[in-house]
Motif scaffolding. Structure first.
Motif, short mmCIF file in Angstrom:
data_model
loop_
_atom_site.label_atom_id
_atom_site.label_comp_id
_atom_site.label_asym_id
_atom_site.label_seq_id
_atom_site.Cartn_x
_atom_site.Cartn_y
_atom_site.Cartn_z
N MET A 1 29.24 42.73 11.89
CA MET A 1 28.67 41.70 12.77
C MET A 1 28.13 40.57 11.90
SD MET A 1 28.12 40.56 15.76
CE MET A 1 28.50 41.96 16.80
N THR A 2 28.97 39.59 11.65
CA THR A 2 28.59 38.46 10.81
C THR A 2 27.74 37.47 11.61
OG1 THR A 2 30.55 37.19 11.42
CG2 THR A 2 30.74 38.68 9.53
N THR A 3 27.17 36.49 10.91
CA THR A 3 26.38 35.46 11.58
C THR A 3 27.23 34.70 12.60
OG1 THR A 3 24.98 35.19 9.62
CG2 THR A 3 24.97 33.40 11.23
N ALA A 4 28.46 34.39 12.21
CA ALA A 4 29.36 33.68 13.12
C ALA A 4 29.61 34.49 14.39
CB ALA A 4 30.68 33.38 12.42
N ASN A 5 29.80 35.80 14.24
CA ASN A 5 30.04 36.65 15.40
C ASN A 5 28.79 36.77 16.27
OD1 ASN A 5 32.66 37.10 14.64
ND2 ASN A 5 32.25 39.04 13.63
N LYS A 6 27.63 36.76 15.65
CA LYS A 6 26.37 36.81 16.42
C LYS A 6 26.24 35.55 17.29
CE LYS A 6 23.83 39.68 13.12
NZ LYS A 6 22.72 39.71 12.13
N ALA A 42 20.98 24.35 33.90
CA ALA A 42 22.38 24.78 33.86
C ALA A 42 23.18 23.91 32.88
CB ALA A 42 23.00 24.71 35.25
N ILE A 43 22.95 22.60 32.93
CA ILE A 43 23.65 21.68 32.03
C ILE A 43 23.28 21.97 30.57
CG2 ILE A 43 23.85 19.27 31.30
CD1 ILE A 43 23.49 18.47 34.24
N ALA A 44 21.97 22.19 30.32
CA ALA A 44 21.51 22.46 28.95
C ALA A 44 22.11 23.74 28.41
CB ALA A 44 19.98 22.54 28.93
N VAL A 45 22.14 24.78 29.24
CA VAL A 45 22.71 26.06 28.80
C VAL A 45 24.19 25.91 28.50
CG1 VAL A 45 23.27 28.42 29.54
CG2 VAL A 45 21.01 27.46 30.03
N PHE A 46 24.90 25.18 29.37
CA PHE A 46 26.33 24.97 29.16
C PHE A 46 26.58 24.19 27.87
CE2 PHE A 46 30.49 23.05 29.73
CZ PHE A 46 31.23 24.05 30.33
N LEU A 47 25.76 23.16 27.62
CA LEU A 47 25.92 22.36 26.40
C LEU A 47 25.66 23.19 25.16
CD1 LEU A 47 24.31 18.93 27.37
CD2 LEU A 47 26.73 19.42 26.94
N VAL A 48 24.61 24.01 25.20
CA VAL A 48 24.29 24.86 24.05
C VAL A 48 25.45 25.81 23.77
CG1 VAL A 48 22.81 26.73 23.22
CG2 VAL A 48 21.79 24.72 24.30
N ALA A 49 26.00 26.39 24.84
CA ALA A 49 27.13 27.31 24.68
C ALA A 49 28.34 26.58 24.12
CB ALA A 49 27.46 27.96 26.02
N ALA A 50 28.61 25.37 24.62
CA ALA A 50 29.76 24.60 24.15
C ALA A 50 29.60 24.20 22.68
CB ALA A 50 29.94 23.36 25.01
N VAL A 51 28.39 23.77 22.31
CA VAL A 51 28.13 23.37 20.92
C VAL A 51 28.24 24.57 19.98
CG1 VAL A 51 26.36 22.54 19.33
CG2 VAL A 51 26.72 21.38 21.50
N SER A 52 27.82 25.74 20.45
CA SER A 52 27.89 26.93 19.61
C SER A 52 29.32 27.30 19.26
CB SER A 52 27.20 28.12 20.31
OG SER A 52 27.96 28.57 21.42
N ASP A 53 30.28 26.83 20.09
CA ASP A 53 31.70 27.08 19.80
C ASP A 53 32.07 26.46 18.45
OD1 ASP A 53 34.38 27.65 19.93
OD2 ASP A 53 34.85 25.95 21.20
N GLY A 54 31.65 25.22 18.24
CA GLY A 54 31.94 24.58 16.95
C GLY A 54 31.09 25.15 15.83
N LEU A 55 29.86 25.59 16.17
CA LEU A 55 28.95 26.11 15.15
C LEU A 55 29.44 27.41 14.55
CD1 LEU A 55 26.27 25.87 13.66
CD2 LEU A 55 25.17 27.06 15.58
N ASP A 56 29.90 28.33 15.40
CA ASP A 56 30.35 29.61 14.84
C ASP A 56 31.61 29.42 14.00
OD1 ASP A 56 32.33 29.29 16.75
OD2 ASP A 56 31.72 30.98 17.98
N GLY A 57 32.46 28.47 14.41
CA GLY A 57 33.64 28.18 13.61
C GLY A 57 33.28 27.61 12.25
#
Length: 201
Positions: A1-6, A42-57
């Protein structure tokens, strides 16, 4: 379980949070008493989730944390977030004054889900018959994904620059075209000459 996977796991856990606030806000709109804090949450949660997509990569590349688990989790998180947004905003209307801007038409989530199911089943069939599957991302699929995200943002931000239906139709057309292209590519891989050359990319 790497940081990216977390980070990816956190993105998956944020999906039900987004859905909950989105549905509750839709219900408050139907009561003619919209609770804007729920929409913003809801918008903030969605944005955080969307931004995390680029972050884990980025984390996976920067610290060499690519893993077989990440290969599985990342597309699940991405597709889960996208589909949850489309489905939720299809069953919950976010606009009391103009319902045409508050939700997606029923055919839109059906089209998106159907395309993904056909691609998934097609990949399984190819794996069974050919042994290996060669997946070649097409530009129409990438544009479809971008337009689907734009459509979700259009509803959540209640934009009026263009009628929502124009954005949805554009996303639907590219979704349909990409699905047809992927299916055609799958049939090509079933040809005798494709059996020997098929491989996992």
């Amino acid at each position: 379980m790497t940081t990216a996977n977390k980070i990816t796991v956190v993105r998956i856990l944020l999906i039900p949070v987004f859905v909950t606030f989105a549905i509750y806000y839709g219900e408050s709109v139907q009561r003619a008493d919209p609770l804007e804090w729920q929409r913003f949450t809801a918008i903030a949660v969605f944005l955080v989730a969307a931004v995390s997509d680029g972050l884990d990569g980025y984390v996976a590349r920067r610290y060499n944390q690519r893993s077989s688990l990440g290969v599985i989790l990342d597309p699940i998180a991405d597709k889960g977030l996208l589909l949850s947004g489309i489905i939720t905003l299809s069953i919950s209307n976010w606009s009391y004054t103009n319902p045409d801007y508050g939700s997606f038409p029923t055919w839109f989530p059906i089209l998106v889900i159907s395309r993904d199911v056909v691609i998934l089943v097609g990949a399984a069939v190819l794996h069974l018959l050919v042994g290996r599957v060669r997946v070649r991302p097409h530009w129409t699929g990438k544009i479809a994904t971008v337009l689907q995200m734009v459509a979700i943002g259009w509803v959540m931000l209640q934009l009026r620059l263009l009628p929502l239906i124009y954005v949805v139709v554009a996303a639907g057309l590219f979704t349909l075209c990409s699905g047809i292209i992927y299916v055609a590519d799958g049939f090509r891989q079933l040809q005798p000459e494709g059996h020997a050359n098929a491989k996992v990319d």
